[in-house]
Design an enzyme around this catalytic site. Structure first.
Site, PDB file in Angstrom:
ATOM      1  N   LYS A  68       0.195 -15.262 -30.244  1.00 16.48           N
ATOM      2  CA  LYS A  68       0.974 -14.203 -30.890  1.00 16.48           C
ATOM      3  C   LYS A  68       0.559 -12.820 -30.361  1.00 16.48           C
ATOM      4  O   LYS A  68      -0.622 -12.601 -30.125  1.00 16.48           O
ATOM      5  CB  LYS A  68       0.693 -14.282 -32.399  1.00 16.48           C
ATOM      6  CG  LYS A  68       1.584 -13.436 -33.262  1.00 16.48           C
ATOM      7  CD  LYS A  68       1.169 -13.519 -34.718  1.00 16.48           C
ATOM      8  CE  LYS A  68      -0.091 -12.731 -34.981  1.00 16.48           C
ATOM      9  NZ  LYS A  68      -0.402 -12.478 -36.382  1.00 16.48           N
ATOM     10  N   LYS A  75      -2.202  -6.911 -32.971  1.00 15.22           N
ATOM     11  CA  LYS A  75      -2.852  -5.611 -32.838  1.00 15.22           C
ATOM     12  C   LYS A  75      -4.364  -5.749 -32.723  1.00 15.22           C
ATOM     13  O   LYS A  75      -5.040  -4.819 -32.328  1.00 15.22           O
ATOM     14  CB  LYS A  75      -2.452  -4.636 -33.954  1.00 15.22           C
ATOM     15  CG  LYS A  75      -2.400  -5.157 -35.383  1.00 15.22           C
ATOM     16  CD  LYS A  75      -1.994  -4.019 -36.334  1.00 15.22           C
ATOM     17  CE  LYS A  75      -1.100  -4.379 -37.487  1.00 15.22           C
ATOM     18  NZ  LYS A  75      -1.613  -5.249 -38.517  1.00 15.22           N
ATOM     19  N   LYS A 116      -8.748 -15.979 -38.533  1.00 17.82           N
ATOM     20  CA  LYS A 116      -9.420 -14.674 -38.589  1.00 17.82           C
ATOM     21  C   LYS A 116     -10.917 -14.789 -38.837  1.00 17.82           C
ATOM     22  O   LYS A 116     -11.677 -13.912 -38.439  1.00 17.82           O
ATOM     23  CB  LYS A 116      -8.780 -13.787 -39.666  1.00 17.82           C
ATOM     24  CG  LYS A 116      -7.408 -13.288 -39.265  1.00 17.82           C
ATOM     25  CD  LYS A 116      -7.035 -12.035 -40.032  1.00 17.82           C
ATOM     26  CE  LYS A 116      -5.731 -11.463 -39.510  1.00 17.82           C
ATOM     27  NZ  LYS A 116      -5.227 -10.366 -40.313  1.00 17.82           N
TER      28      LYS A 116
HETATM   29  P1  TYM Z   1       0.426  -7.643 -40.535  1.00 19.57           P
HETATM   30  O1  TYM Z   1      -0.087  -6.262 -40.804  1.00 19.57           O
HETATM   31  O2  TYM Z   1      -0.400  -8.553 -39.708  1.00 19.57           O
HETATM   32  O3  TYM Z   1       1.849  -7.568 -39.862  1.00 19.57           O
HETATM   33  C1  TYM Z   1       2.898  -6.807 -40.440  1.00 19.57           C
HETATM   34  C2  TYM Z   1       4.226  -7.517 -40.226  1.00 19.57           C
HETATM   35  O4  TYM Z   1       4.488  -7.699 -38.834  1.00 19.57           O
HETATM   36  C3  TYM Z   1       4.766  -9.068 -38.568  1.00 19.57           C
HETATM   37  N1  TYM Z   1       4.229  -9.414 -37.252  1.00 19.57           N
HETATM   38  C4  TYM Z   1       4.926 -10.008 -36.280  1.00 19.57           C
HETATM   39  N2  TYM Z   1       6.203 -10.444 -36.229  1.00 19.57           N
HETATM   40  C5  TYM Z   1       6.624 -11.013 -35.077  1.00 19.57           C
HETATM   41  N3  TYM Z   1       5.825 -11.180 -33.995  1.00 19.57           N
HETATM   42  C6  TYM Z   1       4.531 -10.768 -34.002  1.00 19.57           C
HETATM   43  N4  TYM Z   1       3.766 -10.926 -32.931  1.00 19.57           N
HETATM   44  C7  TYM Z   1       4.032 -10.153 -35.190  1.00 19.57           C
HETATM   45  N5  TYM Z   1       2.831  -9.642 -35.547  1.00 19.57           N
HETATM   46  C8  TYM Z   1       2.964  -9.206 -36.816  1.00 19.57           C
HETATM   47  C9  TYM Z   1       4.056  -9.832 -39.679  1.00 19.57           C
HETATM   48  O5  TYM Z   1       4.615 -11.108 -39.865  1.00 19.57           O
HETATM   49  C10 TYM Z   1       4.258  -8.912 -40.862  1.00 19.57           C
HETATM   50  O6  TYM Z   1       5.521  -9.126 -41.449  1.00 19.57           O
HETATM   51  N6  TYM Z   1      -0.467 -10.076 -44.750  1.00 19.57           N
HETATM   52  C11 TYM Z   1       0.437  -9.160 -44.121  1.00 19.57           C
HETATM   53  C12 TYM Z   1       0.592  -7.846 -44.847  1.00 19.57           C
HETATM   54  C13 TYM Z   1       0.937  -7.939 -46.300  1.00 19.57           C
HETATM   55  C14 TYM Z   1       2.203  -8.255 -46.840  1.00 19.57           C
HETATM   56  C15 TYM Z   1       2.050  -8.185 -48.254  1.00 19.57           C
HETATM   57  C16 TYM Z   1       3.424  -8.595 -46.271  1.00 19.57           C
HETATM   58  C17 TYM Z   1       0.100  -7.707 -47.345  1.00 19.57           C
HETATM   59  N7  TYM Z   1       0.771  -7.841 -48.519  1.00 19.57           N
HETATM   60  C18 TYM Z   1       3.106  -8.450 -49.113  1.00 19.57           C
HETATM   61  C19 TYM Z   1       4.496  -8.861 -47.152  1.00 19.57           C
HETATM   62  C20 TYM Z   1       4.325  -8.791 -48.535  1.00 19.57           C
HETATM   63  C21 TYM Z   1      -0.087  -8.864 -42.738  1.00 19.57           C
HETATM   64  O7  TYM Z   1      -1.253  -8.987 -42.455  1.00 19.57           O
HETATM   65  O8  TYM Z   1       0.820  -8.364 -41.908  1.00 19.57           O
END
Ligand code: TYM
Length: 335
Positions: free
Chosen positions: A197, A200, A113
């Site tokens: 991947k 968004k 990132k």
């Molecule tokens: P974020 O917002 O990037 O994504 C949210 C969730 O979606 C999953 N995900 C995917 N799974 C499969 N294929 C993909 N292409 C894909 N893109 C995203 C992510 O693995 C995630 O589960 N750091 C985290 C948010 C967060 C969090 C937490 C999660 C903050 N605090 C505490 C769990 C517990 C994040 O940026 O997810």
């Protein structure tokens, strides 16, 4: 009792990757007996890659609406904005002070990132994983359902919990949370490049299906999805070196709750055009009720705010005593 915690960032629109890799599993876990689920919109994390004061509040509502539209029940599960519970930032700071730099330096997501000019990345992006650890530990959560890309962060939060328990508390104060990475689509890939991947934040909208796309847009994106000159693979061996074909099969399997093997048994050896038509119909049929419900929910921001507000109170009730105990353990003064 299992306590589940997970979250999504309100940065841009949610994608099919978010839905299949995480959200779909959240709904399943909510319906399991003996679980309490806390699903957070992590707006503090969204600020690590830039501030959008004009759009953040609505983006937070939209992500919460997506949770509900996908089947998370706000009467049963807690759906709230991270910034509405002050304990996240407080515990985040406390944990950042016991996390060695060496642990943060290993995080691949920071490298991805931050891009080429690391000097310009925010300090928040760097310490992002300690805030994420605080999110989960603040509730004494036991399970964290996420996509594959978050595995390293969950491993780090386990290390932080163990370190706090051993070196500061001298007892098992924080449960050591388990990652839950389940289903066929733990890593949904870009529709234009099967080695990247689905994200968004990727530049081209054609790489992903957004939870707000309509039927026409979904079928256009699937029709234009990259494939190769061969036929639909009929076995895992035939998927070798064909990441785009494998990805489309994975998406189909996850949407229909079967395995990639079962999908290959049905479509293997056929032309991609026929398979893409079937995939497009399936995606539209699954997503249309979700996007429709999201639209309805977003038409009533007052009701969304009521749900987020009521849940914030419940989240705070769980978090506050745990934060106070953690502060006592760390020796902070308290009246
Ligand atoms: P974020 O917002 O990037 O994504 C949210 C969730 O979606 C999953 N995900 C995917 N799974 C499969 N294929 C993909 N292409 C894909 N893109 C995203 C992510 O693995 C995630 O589960 N750091 C985290 C948010 C967060 C969090 C937490 C999660 C903050 N605090 C505490 C769990 C517990 C994040 O940026 O997810």
């Amino acid at each position: 009792m299992k306590r589940i915690f997970s979250g999504m960032q309100p940065t841009n629109r949610l994608t099919l990757g978010n839905y299949l890799g995480a959200l779909k599993n959240w709904v399943k876990m909510q319906d399991e007996h003996g679980t309490q689920c806390i699903y957070c919109v992590v707006d503090l994390h969204a600020n690590t890659t830039g501030y959008n004061p004009g759009t953040l509040k609505n983006a937070t509502r939209e992500v919460a609406a997506a949770y509900i539209a996908a089947g998370v029940n706000p009467e049963k599960s807690i759906i709230f904005a991270q910034s509405s519970v002050p304990g996240h930032a407080q515990l985040g700071w406390m944990l950042s002070c016991i996390t060695p730099l060496g642990w943060l330096n290993r995080m691949t997501q920071f490298k991805d990132k931050a891009g080429k000019d690391k000097e310009k990345a925010s300090a928040g992006l760097y310490t992002y994983p300690t805030l994420m650890a605080a999110d989960v530990l603040l509730y004494h959560a036991t399970h964290v359902p996420v996509g594959d890309d978050q595995k390293q962060h969950v491993e780090l939060m386990r290390d932080i919990a163990i370190s706090f328990n051993q070196h500061i508390a001298g007892r098992d104060f924080f449960p050591v949370p388990d990652p839950v990475i389940m289903g066929e689509a733990t890593r949904v890939m870009s529709l234009r490049d099967g080695t990247q991947k689905m994200s968004k934040s990727a530049e081209s909208d054609m790489t992903r299906i957004n939870l707000t796309d309509d039927a026409d847009m979904i079928s256009q994106k699937i029709k234009k999805a990259k494939t190769d000159a061969g036929l639909v693979p009929a076995s895992e061996a035939e998927c070798e070196g064909r990441p785009e074909a494998r990805n489309l099969l994975t998406i189909y399997a996850a949407l229909s709750d079967t395995s990639r093997e079962a999908v290959m048994a049905e479509y293997g050896g056929q032309q991609f055009s026929a398979f893409k038509n079937a995939l497009s119909d399936l995606t539209v049929a699954t997503m249309a009720p979700i996007t429709g419900r999201m639209r309805e929910l977003m038409a009533d921001p007052t009701e969304m705010d009521r749900i987020l507000g009521a849940s914030a109170v419940k989240a705070n009730e769980i978090a506050e005593p745990i934060l106070k105990n953690a502060m006592d353990i760390m020796g902070f003064w308290r009246a």
